[in-house]
Motif scaffolding. Structure first.
Motif, PDB file in Angstrom:
ATOM      1  N   LEU A 101       0.807  -1.204   0.000  1.00  0.00           N
ATOM      2  CA  LEU A 101       0.000   0.000   0.000  1.00  0.00           C
ATOM      3  C   LEU A 101       0.849   1.267   0.000  1.00  0.00           C
ATOM      4  CD1 LEU A 101      -2.605  -1.126   2.687  1.00  0.00           C
ATOM      5  CD2 LEU A 101      -2.826  -1.237   0.195  1.00  0.00           C
ATOM      6  N   ASN A 102       1.982   1.235   0.711  1.00  0.00           N
ATOM      7  CA  ASN A 102       2.790   2.434   0.855  1.00  0.00           C
ATOM      8  C   ASN A 102       4.226   2.039   1.167  1.00  0.00           C
ATOM      9  OD1 ASN A 102       3.728   5.026   1.349  1.00  0.00           O
ATOM     10  ND2 ASN A 102       2.047   5.578   2.725  1.00  0.00           N
ATOM     11  N   ILE A 103       5.170   2.770   0.600  1.00  0.00           N
ATOM     12  CA  ILE A 103       6.589   2.599   0.907  1.00  0.00           C
ATOM     13  C   ILE A 103       7.100   3.968   1.329  1.00  0.00           C
ATOM     14  CG2 ILE A 103       8.866   1.944   0.054  1.00  0.00           C
ATOM     15  CD1 ILE A 103       7.397   0.325  -2.153  1.00  0.00           C
ATOM     16  N   ARG A 104       7.631   4.045   2.557  1.00  0.00           N
ATOM     17  CA  ARG A 104       8.116   5.315   3.098  1.00  0.00           C
ATOM     18  C   ARG A 104       9.497   5.120   3.689  1.00  0.00           C
ATOM     19  NH1 ARG A 104       4.023   9.366   5.271  1.00  0.00           N
ATOM     20  NH2 ARG A 104       6.047  10.247   5.624  1.00  0.00           N
ATOM     21  N   GLY A 105      10.296   6.157   3.629  1.00  0.00           N
ATOM     22  CA  GLY A 105      11.590   6.116   4.286  1.00  0.00           C
ATOM     23  C   GLY A 105      12.589   7.050   3.650  1.00  0.00           C
ATOM     24  N   ARG A 106      13.834   6.905   4.080  1.00  0.00           N
ATOM     25  CA  ARG A 106      14.935   7.706   3.555  1.00  0.00           C
ATOM     26  C   ARG A 106      16.115   6.805   3.241  1.00  0.00           C
ATOM     27  NH1 ARG A 106      14.186  13.086   3.899  1.00  0.00           N
ATOM     28  NH2 ARG A 106      12.795  13.867   5.492  1.00  0.00           N
ATOM     29  N   LEU A 107      16.761   7.134   2.135  1.00  0.00           N
ATOM     30  CA  LEU A 107      17.996   6.468   1.755  1.00  0.00           C
ATOM     31  C   LEU A 107      19.110   7.507   1.787  1.00  0.00           C
ATOM     32  CD1 LEU A 107      16.761   4.300  -1.249  1.00  0.00           C
ATOM     33  CD2 LEU A 107      17.032   3.624   1.145  1.00  0.00           C
ATOM     34  N   PHE A 108      20.279   7.081   2.218  1.00  0.00           N
ATOM     35  CA  PHE A 108      21.425   7.970   2.323  1.00  0.00           C
ATOM     36  C   PHE A 108      22.575   7.395   1.503  1.00  0.00           C
ATOM     37  CE2 PHE A 108      18.955   8.554   6.164  1.00  0.00           C
ATOM     38  CZ  PHE A 108      18.896   9.927   6.300  1.00  0.00           C
TER      39      PHE A 108
ATOM     40  N   LEU B 127      22.791   3.778   2.841  1.00  0.00           N
ATOM     41  CA  LEU B 127      22.326   3.597   4.218  1.00  0.00           C
ATOM     42  C   LEU B 127      20.871   4.044   4.287  1.00  0.00           C
ATOM     43  CD1 LEU B 127      25.358   5.322   5.960  1.00  0.00           C
ATOM     44  CD2 LEU B 127      24.995   2.865   5.724  1.00  0.00           C
ATOM     45  N   GLY B 128      20.243   3.834   5.443  1.00  0.00           N
ATOM     46  CA  GLY B 128      18.895   4.349   5.651  1.00  0.00           C
ATOM     47  C   GLY B 128      17.938   3.267   6.108  1.00  0.00           C
ATOM     48  N   GLY B 129      16.668   3.551   5.919  1.00  0.00           N
ATOM     49  CA  GLY B 129      15.641   2.607   6.320  1.00  0.00           C
ATOM     50  C   GLY B 129      14.348   2.878   5.577  1.00  0.00           C
ATOM     51  N   LEU B 130      13.577   1.823   5.390  1.00  0.00           N
ATOM     52  CA  LEU B 130      12.294   1.937   4.700  1.00  0.00           C
ATOM     53  C   LEU B 130      11.230   1.201   5.501  1.00  0.00           C
ATOM     54  CD1 LEU B 130      13.432   1.231   1.043  1.00  0.00           C
ATOM     55  CD2 LEU B 130      12.819   3.427   2.017  1.00  0.00           C
ATOM     56  N   ARG B 131      10.020   1.712   5.428  1.00  0.00           N
ATOM     57  CA  ARG B 131       8.848   1.046   6.014  1.00  0.00           C
ATOM     58  C   ARG B 131       7.875   0.768   4.880  1.00  0.00           C
ATOM     59  NH1 ARG B 131       6.381   3.495  11.085  1.00  0.00           N
ATOM     60  NH2 ARG B 131       5.070   4.353   9.474  1.00  0.00           N
ATOM     61  N   VAL B 132       7.336  -0.434   4.862  1.00  0.00           N
ATOM     62  CA  VAL B 132       6.400  -0.842   3.807  1.00  0.00           C
ATOM     63  C   VAL B 132       5.087  -1.237   4.493  1.00  0.00           C
ATOM     64  CG1 VAL B 132       5.949  -2.446   1.918  1.00  0.00           C
ATOM     65  CG2 VAL B 132       8.299  -1.689   2.382  1.00  0.00           C
ATOM     66  N   LEU B 133       3.998  -0.549   4.131  1.00  0.00           N
ATOM     67  CA  LEU B 133       2.675  -0.902   4.642  1.00  0.00           C
ATOM     68  C   LEU B 133       2.052  -1.902   3.676  1.00  0.00           C
ATOM     69  CD1 LEU B 133       0.382  -0.486   6.705  1.00  0.00           C
ATOM     70  CD2 LEU B 133      -0.451   1.374   5.235  1.00  0.00           C
ATOM     71  N   VAL B 134       1.687  -3.080   4.209  1.00  0.00           N
ATOM     72  CA  VAL B 134       1.092  -4.124   3.369  1.00  0.00           C
ATOM     73  C   VAL B 134      -0.282  -4.497   3.913  1.00  0.00           C
ATOM     74  CG1 VAL B 134       3.311  -5.072   2.642  1.00  0.00           C
ATOM     75  CG2 VAL B 134       2.191  -6.029   4.644  1.00  0.00           C
ATOM     76  N   ALA B 135      -1.161  -4.900   3.020  1.00  0.00           N
ATOM     77  CA  ALA B 135      -2.443  -5.490   3.386  1.00  0.00           C
ATOM     78  C   ALA B 135      -2.253  -6.999   3.259  1.00  0.00           C
ATOM     79  CB  ALA B 135      -3.548  -4.998   2.463  1.00  0.00           C
ATOM     80  N   LEU B 136      -2.447  -7.687   4.370  1.00  0.00           N
ATOM     81  CA  LEU B 136      -2.273  -9.141   4.382  1.00  0.00           C
ATOM     82  C   LEU B 136      -3.462  -9.817   3.712  1.00  0.00           C
ATOM     83  CD1 LEU B 136      -0.911  -9.464   8.030  1.00  0.00           C
ATOM     84  CD2 LEU B 136       0.389  -9.367   5.906  1.00  0.00           C
ATOM     85  N   PRO B 137      -3.244 -11.021   3.179  1.00  0.00           N
ATOM     86  CA  PRO B 137      -4.355 -11.711   2.484  1.00  0.00           C
ATOM     87  C   PRO B 137      -5.495 -12.060   3.434  1.00  0.00           C
ATOM     88  CG  PRO B 137      -2.368 -13.073   2.493  1.00  0.00           C
ATOM     89  CD  PRO B 137      -2.046 -11.786   3.184  1.00  0.00           C
TER      90      PRO B 137
END
Length: 178
Positions: A54-61, A168-178
């Motif tokens: 649904l959504n991918i958020r974060g920062r890459l360095f 470097l960095g981090g990402l958050r991924v919002l998923v809808a489970l089946p």
């Protein structure tokens, strides 16, 4: 009211968090990749199939691995897409789509060129650098079981010193489970 009758219940949503830690290092010899759902699957204790991103958020360095020499330059290609586990497991990224040349079904794709004079945008330290922000609402469904949501990077350099680029960095991924 009859409007809500027969409507499917809302699927459970879950955030998958990926911390790149000490970073990953794409080289000109091959692609580097990170499984963005590995942490969630480890936490839940099983592999996810038929999810919807649904959504991918974060920062890459992205940054130089060491101080660049005068004239050093690189182009960093980054992309996020679903790939098969078999392609993800092939050494040096040989089975992955290449964000530099492939017209894959990228959820997010970007290209960054850096040179030895780009110390403000691409510093060797993270002091004062805001990073590359990702805020993608793609709503993509996993088409096949046994897939990996992969961040894929390719570093193409025309530099004589072989100076690495580290992401470097981090990402958050919002998923809808089946």
């Amino acid at each position: 009211s009859s409007f809500f009758r027969g409507r499917a219940p809302r699927r459970q949503r879950q955030w998958a968090i990926t911390d790149l830690g000490t970073g990953f290092q794409p080289t000109a010899a091959g692609l580097d990749s990170v499984d963005l759902l590995a942490g969630l699957e480890s936490e839940l204790g099983y592999e996810q199939n038929n999810i919807t991103v649904l959504n991918i958020r974060g920062r890459l360095f992205p940054r130089w691995g060491a101080d660049p020499a005068a004239g050093d330059a690189s182009t960093l290609f980054l992309g996020i897409t679903f790939v098969s586990q078999q392609a993800f497991a092939v050494a040096a990224g040989a089975g992955l789509p290449d964000p530099a040349v492939d017209n894959a079904d990228w959820m997010w794709h970007d290209v960054f060129t850096i040179g030895s004079n780009d110390t403000n945008r691409w510093p060797t330290s993270l002091n004062g650098f805001a990073g590359l922000e990702i805020n993608n609402r793609s709503m993509r469904k996993m088409r096949e079981n046994n897939s990996v949501l992969a961040l894929i990077a390719n570093n193409q350099s025309n530099q004589g010193t072989g100076q690495p680029i580290i992401v470097l960095g981090g990402l958050r991924v919002l998923v809808a489970l089946p």
